[in-house]
Design a protein around this motif. Structure first.
Motif, PDB file in Angstrom:
ATOM      1  N   VAL A 217      30.711  14.845  11.628  1.00 53.40           N
ATOM      2  CA  VAL A 217      29.984  13.564  12.661  1.00 53.40           C
ATOM      3  C   VAL A 217      30.565  13.299  13.806  1.00 53.40           C
ATOM      4  O   VAL A 217      31.771  13.093  14.213  1.00 53.40           O
ATOM      5  N   HIS A 218      29.850  13.771  15.174  1.00 57.53           N
ATOM      6  CA  HIS A 218      30.348  13.603  16.243  1.00 57.53           C
ATOM      7  C   HIS A 218      29.810  12.075  16.838  1.00 57.53           C
ATOM      8  O   HIS A 218      28.960  12.247  16.965  1.00 57.53           O
ATOM      9  N   ILE A 219      31.194  10.908  16.978  1.00 55.16           N
ATOM     10  CA  ILE A 219      30.548  10.158  18.095  1.00 55.16           C
ATOM     11  C   ILE A 219      32.021   9.553  19.329  1.00 55.16           C
ATOM     12  O   ILE A 219      32.977  10.279  19.265  1.00 55.16           O
ATOM     13  N   GLU A 220      30.947  10.200  20.423  1.00 53.29           N
ATOM     14  CA  GLU A 220      31.046  10.079  22.302  1.00 53.29           C
ATOM     15  C   GLU A 220      31.276   8.787  22.585  1.00 53.29           C
ATOM     16  O   GLU A 220      30.072   7.952  22.317  1.00 53.29           O
ATOM     17  N   ILE A 221      33.063   8.374  23.475  1.00 54.31           N
ATOM     18  CA  ILE A 221      32.084   7.089  23.827  1.00 54.31           C
ATOM     19  C   ILE A 221      32.434   7.056  25.038  1.00 54.31           C
ATOM     20  O   ILE A 221      34.018   7.515  25.724  1.00 54.31           O
ATOM     21  N   PRO A 222      32.089   6.697  25.893  1.00 58.07           N
ATOM     22  CA  PRO A 222      32.418   6.245  27.320  1.00 58.07           C
ATOM     23  C   PRO A 222      33.393   5.804  27.621  1.00 58.07           C
ATOM     24  O   PRO A 222      33.785   4.596  27.133  1.00 58.07           O
ATOM     25  N   ILE A 223      34.347   5.897  28.947  1.00 56.59           N
ATOM     26  CA  ILE A 223      35.873   5.845  29.264  1.00 56.59           C
ATOM     27  C   ILE A 223      35.806   4.468  29.504  1.00 56.59           C
ATOM     28  O   ILE A 223      36.701   3.666  29.593  1.00 56.59           O
TER      29      ILE A 223
END
Length: 552
Positions: A173-179
């Motif tokens: 599972v991939h969760i991306e968080i904006p910087i």
């Protein structure tokens, strides 16, 4: 770990990065993360470096692909998801191969990445590490990929990820968080719902029908896949009650224990097992996708079932792939094994299962087969020296032989990259992940001189973390399997006879001791002298080994 809730000591705001670390550690019991920091994850690493995150171990691989393979090995050895912290853009394209391997083999992996600021997403401005859509790219190698646009949505995103790991067919599972969100303030919830997911159980009517078919069978056969690894007692009880031979997939090795009289191992592609499968009147396939690299590694579509097929899988779609079922049940494999074992307990009907399995093993004659005979003394030596070891394989000659020859005392003690996606470079970093996960057990990496070059720098991580992994390097001067396929196809060899470094010298440069061996006696001596607080590379000269074994 409290599964039900997270009760922060204070309700005052913290940053999104702080909440992420706290949730992983306290709500989900994460102890180790694999990652390489970058300019986009500085604020995340601020929280990893101390304070609230002091109980979370960070391991630094030398490449993001290595991080993914380490997380994969960690997960396979424990059943708990491996967790990675990865940088935007190239970090994610680097780890994509490892995620694809984990997806193919249903390995739980949580990949937390950064992504560019929310106001720049999808605008193609040439920002640092920018991709047109990082989320879309990673969606193809994950169960789902999610972009966090509101820090208050973090608890829900993590809950969804762990629901996949614990209640569905697992995978990455991939969760991306904006910087711009890592240091954004968020008020931690006083209660974080983490459902205690009950495993999916089979429909009672369908279960009763399956049990009746199996009870009436004269020549039953059981096919056990990687979905069964957490129910070894139920698996043994079931096959013994049925007096049925059992074939395991590679990921299910050790499920019945070592040298069980009904266990035929991962040999479904070999003629004697195929004949048994064709002659069985009822076949139970549970927790297995019935895929090519477990049942048809000779690629001739020759694994044919002649009797009625019962399939059980947690993924309903999987029940419609590869082999048509006469009776299909959607259920967690472990729960179904336990339910079937309970129904079939009691007086056993003799079906000659052990005798049938013995006849198949004799017909296989693996240790007499010229394809496997040179490797039998190698695994005998390993078994004598390290009987409890976890064996982790790359796509290489020793792994291919081990798939057929090796028996393990328990599940989660044997896994490799020769199934499913079939990547190279897996063995070394995955073995390091397994060693971090199970420091109580010795770990052996089975690698070849070609594949190990993909991730050889991870030796530095092994030395840095003082991991007592044995790297058993089979040196056969290049890509031997591809050479053989080229020769069989009448194709002139090209790109397979590659230059190798002086492996012991390279290992020494990393601070890793090394030995060269040419026969079983020398291998036994090297294993006996292995260090207790760091890795050891053992290079086996394949040609010299074959000569020594042939004249033993």
């Amino acid at each position: 770990m409290n599964r039900e809730s997270l009760n922060p000591e204070r309700a005052t705001p913290m940053t999104c990065a702080q909440l992420l670390i706290r949730l992983l550690r306290d709500a989900y019991g994460v102890e180790t993360v694999f990652g390489i920091p970058g300019v986009h994850t500085i604020e995340l690493y601020r929280e990893l470096a101390g304070g609230e995150a002091s109980g979370l171990r960070h391991v630094t691989p030398r490449h993001e692909q290595g991080a993914g393979f380490m997380a994969d090995g960690y997960a396979r050895a424990t059943g708990k998801p491996g967790v990675c912290f990865i940088i935007t853009g190239p970090g994610m394209t680097n780890i994509a191969t490892a995620m694809a391997q984990a997806l193919a083999d249903s390995v739980p992996m949580l990949v937390i990445s950064s992504v560019n600021r929310r106001d720049t997403l999808g605008r193609g401005q040439g920002r640092l590490h920018e991709l047109p859509s990082q989320q879309q790219l990673l969606a193809g190698v994950s169960r789902f990929s999610h972009t966090l646009l509101d820090p208050d949505g973090l608890p829900e995103a993590l809950a969804r990820a762990f629901a996949v790991f614990e209640g569905a067919r697992p995978g990455p599972v991939h969760i991306e968080i904006p910087i711009d969100l890592f240091d954004a303030p968020v008020t931690p919830p006083r209660r974080v719902a983490r459902p205690a997911l009950a495993k999916a159980t089979p429909d009672p009517g369908a279960l009763a029908e399956a049990a009746a078919w199996l009870e009436d069978a004269s020549r039953p056969l059981v096919l056990l896949g990687g979905g069964c690894v957490d129910a070894p007692e139920a698996a043994r009880s079931l096959v013994e009650s049925l007096d049925a031979p059992a074939v395991t997939t590679i990921n299910a090795k050790g499920l019945l224990g070592r040298d069980h009289p009904l266990d035929l191992g991962a040999n479904a592609s070999l003629p004697a097992v195929r004949e048994l499968a064709h002659d069985a009147d009822v076949v139970l396939a549970i927790g297995t996708e019935l895929g090519e690299t477990d049942y048809d590694v000779v690629f001739d579509d020759g694994f044919v079932l002649g009797g009625r097929l019962i399939r059980i899988d947690v993924d309903a779609q999987q029940l419609a792939r590869n082999q048509a079922a006469d009776l299909a049940l959607v259920a967690d494999a472990g729960s179904a094994l336990e339910a079937l074992a309970a129904r079939l307990a009691g007086p056993r009907r003799a079906r000659g299962g052990a005798e049938r399995a013995r006849a198949v093993r004799e017909a296989l004659g693996l240790e007499r087969d010229p394809a496997f005979a040179p490797y039998a003394p190698l695994f005998e030596t390993l078994r004598e020296a390290l009987p409890e070891a976890i064996l982790v394989g790359d796509s290489c000659a020793t792994t291919y032989a081990a798939n057929h020859l090796v028996a393990q005392p328990a599940p989660r003690r044997f896994f490799n990259a020769s199934t499913g996606y079939g990547t190279l470079g897996y063995g070394l970093p995955a073995a390091l992940g397994a060693s971090l996960a199970r420091p109580d057990l010795p770990v052996v990496a089975l690698v070849g001189d070609g594949g190990v070059m993909f991730t050889l720098p991870e030796l530095a991580c092994a030395v840095e973390e003082r991991l007592p992994v044995v790297i058993l390097l089979w040196h056969n001067q290049g890509y031997e399997e591809i050479r053989r396929f080229m020769d069989d196809a009448g194709v002139t060899r090209l790109g397979v006879d590659i230059q190798a470094p002086d492996f012991p010298a390279v290992a020494g440069g990393f601070g890793c001791p090394a030995a060269r061996v040419a026969d079983p006696g020398e291998l036994a001596e090297a294993l006996a002298a292995r260090p207790a607080d760091g890795p050891l590379l053992i290079e086996v000269d394949a040609a010299a080994w074959a000569e020594a074994v042939a004249h033993a």
